[in-house]
Design a protein around this motif. Structure first.
Motif, PDB file in Angstrom:
ATOM      1  N   VAL A  28      37.645  57.655  58.080  1.00 51.24           N
ATOM      2  CA  VAL A  28      37.255  56.256  57.606  1.00 51.24           C
ATOM      3  C   VAL A  28      36.575  55.565  58.868  1.00 51.24           C
ATOM      4  N   ALA A  29      36.414  56.076  59.884  1.00 53.32           N
ATOM      5  CA  ALA A  29      35.861  55.366  61.102  1.00 53.32           C
ATOM      6  C   ALA A  29      34.303  55.271  60.877  1.00 53.32           C
ATOM      7  N   GLY A  30      33.683  55.982  59.766  1.00 52.11           N
ATOM      8  CA  GLY A  30      32.324  55.990  59.407  1.00 52.11           C
ATOM      9  C   GLY A  30      32.100  54.934  58.397  1.00 52.11           C
ATOM     10  N   VAL A  31      33.124  54.211  58.106  1.00 55.84           N
ATOM     11  CA  VAL A  31      32.680  53.069  56.857  1.00 55.84           C
ATOM     12  C   VAL A  31      31.971  51.985  57.673  1.00 55.84           C
ATOM     13  N   VAL A  32      30.820  51.569  57.000  1.00 55.59           N
ATOM     14  CA  VAL A  32      30.008  50.546  57.457  1.00 55.59           C
ATOM     15  C   VAL A  32      30.123  49.328  56.516  1.00 55.59           C
ATOM     16  N   SER A  33      30.461  49.496  55.295  1.00 58.29           N
ATOM     17  CA  SER A  33      30.378  48.573  54.226  1.00 58.29           C
ATOM     18  C   SER A  33      31.454  48.960  53.149  1.00 58.29           C
ATOM     19  N   MET A  34      32.039  47.919  52.690  1.00 58.52           N
ATOM     20  CA  MET A  34      33.164  48.090  51.507  1.00 58.52           C
ATOM     21  C   MET A  34      32.907  47.144  50.304  1.00 58.52           C
ATOM     22  N   GLY A  35      33.417  47.401  49.276  1.00 56.42           N
ATOM     23  CA  GLY A  35      32.884  46.514  48.203  1.00 56.42           C
ATOM     24  C   GLY A  35      33.385  46.826  46.827  1.00 56.42           C
ATOM     25  N   TRP A  36      33.081  46.079  45.875  1.00 50.62           N
ATOM     26  CA  TRP A  36      33.383  46.619  44.478  1.00 50.62           C
ATOM     27  C   TRP A  36      32.067  46.330  43.424  1.00 50.62           C
ATOM     28  N   TYR A  37      31.796  47.239  42.564  1.00 46.49           N
ATOM     29  CA  TYR A  37      30.896  47.174  41.539  1.00 46.49           C
ATOM     30  C   TYR A  37      31.832  47.456  40.371  1.00 46.49           C
ATOM     31  N   ARG A  38      30.917  46.868  39.263  1.00 48.88           N
ATOM     32  CA  ARG A  38      31.383  47.095  38.045  1.00 48.88           C
ATOM     33  C   ARG A  38      30.337  47.673  36.721  1.00 48.88           C
ATOM     34  N   GLN A  39      30.576  48.032  35.913  1.00 51.65           N
ATOM     35  CA  GLN A  39      29.636  48.679  34.877  1.00 51.65           C
ATOM     36  C   GLN A  39      30.350  48.461  33.480  1.00 51.65           C
ATOM     37  N   ALA A  40      29.626  47.465  32.717  1.00 54.28           N
ATOM     38  CA  ALA A  40      30.238  47.143  31.404  1.00 54.28           C
ATOM     39  C   ALA A  40      29.389  48.025  30.248  1.00 54.28           C
ATOM     40  N   PRO A  41      29.977  48.466  29.173  1.00 44.00           N
ATOM     41  CA  PRO A  41      29.487  49.329  28.189  1.00 44.00           C
ATOM     42  C   PRO A  41      27.915  49.146  27.858  1.00 44.00           C
ATOM     43  N   THR A  86      36.770  35.868  32.370  1.00 46.15           N
ATOM     44  CA  THR A  86      36.074  35.451  31.191  1.00 46.15           C
ATOM     45  C   THR A  86      35.857  36.800  30.586  1.00 46.15           C
ATOM     46  N   LEU A  87      35.563  36.880  29.188  1.00 40.66           N
ATOM     47  CA  LEU A  87      35.194  38.126  28.526  1.00 40.66           C
ATOM     48  C   LEU A  87      34.020  38.778  29.008  1.00 40.66           C
ATOM     49  N   ASP A  88      32.911  38.240  29.752  1.00 37.43           N
ATOM     50  CA  ASP A  88      32.113  38.874  30.452  1.00 37.43           C
ATOM     51  C   ASP A  88      32.473  39.735  31.495  1.00 37.43           C
ATOM     52  N   ASP A  89      33.584  39.506  32.041  1.00 36.72           N
ATOM     53  CA  ASP A  89      34.124  40.262  33.305  1.00 36.72           C
ATOM     54  C   ASP A  89      34.816  41.663  32.882  1.00 36.72           C
ATOM     55  N   THR A  90      34.707  41.969  31.665  1.00 34.68           N
ATOM     56  CA  THR A  90      35.197  43.340  30.985  1.00 34.68           C
ATOM     57  C   THR A  90      34.261  44.423  31.339  1.00 34.68           C
ATOM     58  N   ALA A  91      34.868  45.315  32.000  1.00 34.71           N
ATOM     59  CA  ALA A  91      34.018  46.457  32.892  1.00 34.71           C
ATOM     60  C   ALA A  91      35.070  47.247  33.184  1.00 34.71           C
ATOM     61  N   VAL A  92      34.386  48.552  34.003  1.00 31.83           N
ATOM     62  CA  VAL A  92      35.037  49.307  34.595  1.00 31.83           C
ATOM     63  C   VAL A  92      34.631  49.051  36.191  1.00 31.83           C
ATOM     64  N   TYR A  93      35.718  48.735  36.762  1.00 32.57           N
ATOM     65  CA  TYR A  93      35.344  48.135  38.336  1.00 32.57           C
ATOM     66  C   TYR A  93      35.709  49.561  39.160  1.00 32.57           C
ATOM     67  N   TYR A  94      34.633  49.821  39.817  1.00 30.16           N
ATOM     68  CA  TYR A  94      34.494  50.676  40.988  1.00 30.16           C
ATOM     69  C   TYR A  94      34.599  50.412  42.453  1.00 30.16           C
TER      70      TYR A  94
END
Length: 115
Positions: A28-41, A86-94
């Motif tokens: 993990v010493a090489g990690v420079v950025s962390m975050g969350w993404y999502r993908q709805a159908p 909200t309903l618009d937040d429904t997604a797969v979160y990565y």
């Protein structure tokens, strides 16, 4: 290699809250950025929230003020607190990390918001 494991998804009613967790293992010493993404159908994957090791935090306009990204450096973990869903937040979160210039992804966790 760095591996990411998410947890915390599920079914929640509109207006409710969920907290997602991501734990990194490996070099993990090489990690420079962390975050969350999502993908709805039927949609493309989109950025939800990210932060860099030098302290820059970015949120998507659609979640600003409702979601909060945070980190526990000692546990190699980061989190996404999601409020007023909200309903618009429904997604797969990565969860995502940029490691030595490469994107690393978790397996994804489903978040479903019901009315």
């Amino acid at each position: 290699q760095v591996r990411l494991a998410e947890s915390g998804g599920g079914l929640v009613q509109s207006g409710g809250s969920l907290r997602l967790s991501c734990t990194a293992s490996g070099p993990v010493a090489g990690v420079v950025s962390m975050g969350w993404y999502r993908q709805a159908p039927g949609e493309e994957r989109e950025m939800v929230a990210t932060f860099t090791i030098d302290g820059r935090t970015t949120y998507a306009n659609s979640v600003e003020g409702r979601f909060t990204i945070s980190r526990n450096k000692a546990r190699n973990a980061w989190y996404l607190q999601m409020n007023t869903l909200t309903l618009d937040d429904t997604a797969v979160y990565y969860c995502n990390a940029i490691v030595f210039g490469r994107n690393v992804w978790g397996q994804g966790t489903q978040v479903t918001v019901s009315s």
